[in-house]
Enzyme design. Structure first.
Site, PDB file in Angstrom:
ATOM      1  N   HIS A 238       3.493  -1.761   0.439  1.00 44.06           N
ATOM      2  CA  HIS A 238       2.230  -1.098   0.769  1.00 44.06           C
ATOM      3  C   HIS A 238       1.887   0.143   0.107  1.00 44.06           C
ATOM      4  O   HIS A 238       0.804   0.344  -0.597  1.00 44.06           O
ATOM      5  CB  HIS A 238       2.188  -0.663   2.238  1.00 44.06           C
ATOM      6  CG  HIS A 238       2.532  -1.779   3.110  1.00 44.06           C
ATOM      7  ND1 HIS A 238       1.944  -3.078   3.086  1.00 44.06           N
ATOM      8  CD2 HIS A 238       3.446  -1.972   4.365  1.00 44.06           C
ATOM      9  CE1 HIS A 238       2.212  -3.901   4.110  1.00 44.06           C
ATOM     10  NE2 HIS A 238       3.185  -3.319   4.650  1.00 44.06           N
TER      11      HIS A 238
ATOM     12  N   CYS B 268       4.370  -6.379   9.823  1.00 40.25           N
ATOM     13  CA  CYS B 268       3.813  -6.087  11.221  1.00 40.25           C
ATOM     14  C   CYS B 268       2.985  -7.232  11.848  1.00 40.25           C
ATOM     15  O   CYS B 268       2.979  -7.527  13.115  1.00 40.25           O
ATOM     16  CB  CYS B 268       3.020  -4.963  11.449  1.00 40.25           C
ATOM     17  SG  CYS B 268       1.495  -4.816  10.278  1.00 40.25           S
TER      18      CYS B 268
END
Length: 442
Positions: A10, A42
């Site tokens: 990320h 996630c």
């Protein structure tokens, strides 16, 4: 200007895209150990629970996408060493085993985190797996197909979501944690009680306040033993927590004792022309006015973006975080921000108090309405708001995003009580739930 970026999930993806946008003439080179990037871990539980049908949908970029904007992506390349004084790195091509050197003008460390794996007896048995990356996701799904008894160890957000997903797939599911409550870091008891009831009603067995001691099996695991009991298991998923993946810079950069790299408000490390972002770093935690290790994708993308803005000149300061997070457990929509009451009371700087409101989120004359529970945590001396939590069967989680801004701007209970929020019967009542909680605190 040549920029080398080590690691590309990320923070790394955000950094390289912003660097290339602001400095199109720069040479941006990525070194990544995996053969993929930008994987949203996630979403693994959603994939396990078949809410998402393919694991590949959890990627939001690719090496090819980055190459198309002029970024050189070296996948399956592991950086072995960094010479900060001479601005060079040693790299191993994991496919050919070739080792070579490269040099940089600016270096970006987005090394990420890795699951904490205690040295359990029997921990090397087959069907004991981790939950972090793309390969883990595929492994969990494949192994769970023939598993009847699944044990998830660790009742943070990832463990809780996985337990729900396994139960939805008809598995006998056990969730174990050493804490007395699930999600104890994020929620106070009033909220975890509701979530735990949801699990119990669905048949998930919660084993709380017990520590895992060992695993038993021949080749594959078949039993998990705690300090109080033992449980059958065909599949065990370790979700105990994460640690910064910073062995590469140990002893070379300023870090916390756990290895998290210390950065300033412009993402600069203790070495010249070296920046860091994401799960390998500390973050400024606004409610407690300190620095902490809080690995969250939201922190990572902001910090990676800031590297792009501050690479040449310090331009935009990092504003810090409130650790805002949300989760959906069966029908319950839950979110939190800042400090819980329990954590705040263990912080000596505060004289903590709280206020809870339970009210229907919109007028009772509407065709449908649901009750919501919202809690505010505040300091009685400064009157500043320190945290909050909300739970409802209606998605009201955005209240915690609003409260995050309130905490970041150091607003008081008095100010929040009289803050202007709109009213429309489809959505709410004349007094917002945030107003009501603040008024109750007064």
């Amino acid at each position: 200007m040549k920029v080398i970026v080590i690691g590309c999930t990320h923070a790394g993806t955000a950094a390289v895209t912003n660097i290339k946008e602001k400095y199109p003439e720069s040479e941006v080179v990525v070194y990544e150990k995996n053969d993929n990037l930008s994987f949203l871990s996630c979403g693994i539980a959603l994939n396990v629970g078949k809410v998402i049908d393919t694991t590949e949908k959890l990627f939001y970029s690719s090496p090819e996408n980055l190459q198309s904007i002029g970024i050189k992506t070296n996948m399956k390349h592991e950086v072995l060493d960094i010479d900060f004084d001479n601005k060079k790195i040693s790299v191993k091509n994991l496919l050919t085993c070739e080792v070579f050197e490269d040099t940089y003008d600016k270096l970006v460390l987005t090394l990420g985190s890795w699951p904490i794996v205690p040295n359990f007896e029997g921990g090397k048995l087959d069907n004991i797996v981790l939950c972090k990356n793309y390969d883990h996701a595929k492994d969990i799904i494949k192994r769970s197909e023939n598993a009847k008894n699944v044990v998830v160890i660790g009742a943070g957000y990832i463990g809780v979501e996985l337990a729900e997903a396994f139960e939805m797939q008809g598995k006998n599911t056990i969730l174990i944690d050493a804490e007395e409550r699930i999600m104890a870091k994020y929620l106070d008891k009033e909220f975890t009680d509701i979530a735990e009831t949801e699990f119990k009603n669905k048949g998930v067995k919660l084993i709380l306040g017990q520590k895992v001691q060992k695993f038993e099996g021949s080749n594959k695991v078949y039993k998990v033993k705690t300090d109080q009991d033992e449980f059958e298991a065909d599949l065990v998923v370790l979700c105990i927590g994460f640690a910064p993946n910073t062995k590469l810079v140990q002893g070379k950069l300023d870090t916390l004792p756990n290895g998290a790299i210390i950065i300033d408000e412009y993402m600069r490390t203790s070495a010249k022309d070296v920046f860091a972002a994401g799960d390998c770093c500390v973050v400024k935690f606004n409610p407690a006015k300190d620095t902490r290790y809080i690995p969250l994708a939201t922190n990572a993308v902001r910090m990676g973006t800031l590297i792009g803005k501050n690479l040449v000149n310090p331009t935009i300061k990092y504003m810090g975080t409130q650790g805002t997070s949300g989760i959906k457990i069966y029908d319950q929509c839950i979110a939190s921000t800042g400090l819980t009451e329990e954590v705040a009371k263990n912080t000596s700087d505060f004289d903590v108090d709280s206020a809870i409101v339970r009210d229907n989120y919109r007028p009772e004359f509407m065709p449908t309405f649901e009750e919501a529970t919202l809690k505010l945590i505040f300091d009685k001396n400064s009157r500043k708001i320190l945290g909050g939590q909300i739970i409802s069967k209606t998605d009201l989680t955005q209240y915690m995003n609003t409260l995050s801004v309130v905490i970041q701007n150091e607003m008081t209970i008095e100010e929040l009580a009289m803050t202007d929020f709109f009213f429309q019967p489809h959505f709410n009542k004349p007094w917002s739930l945030l107003n009501l909680a603040a008024l109750k605190a007064l």
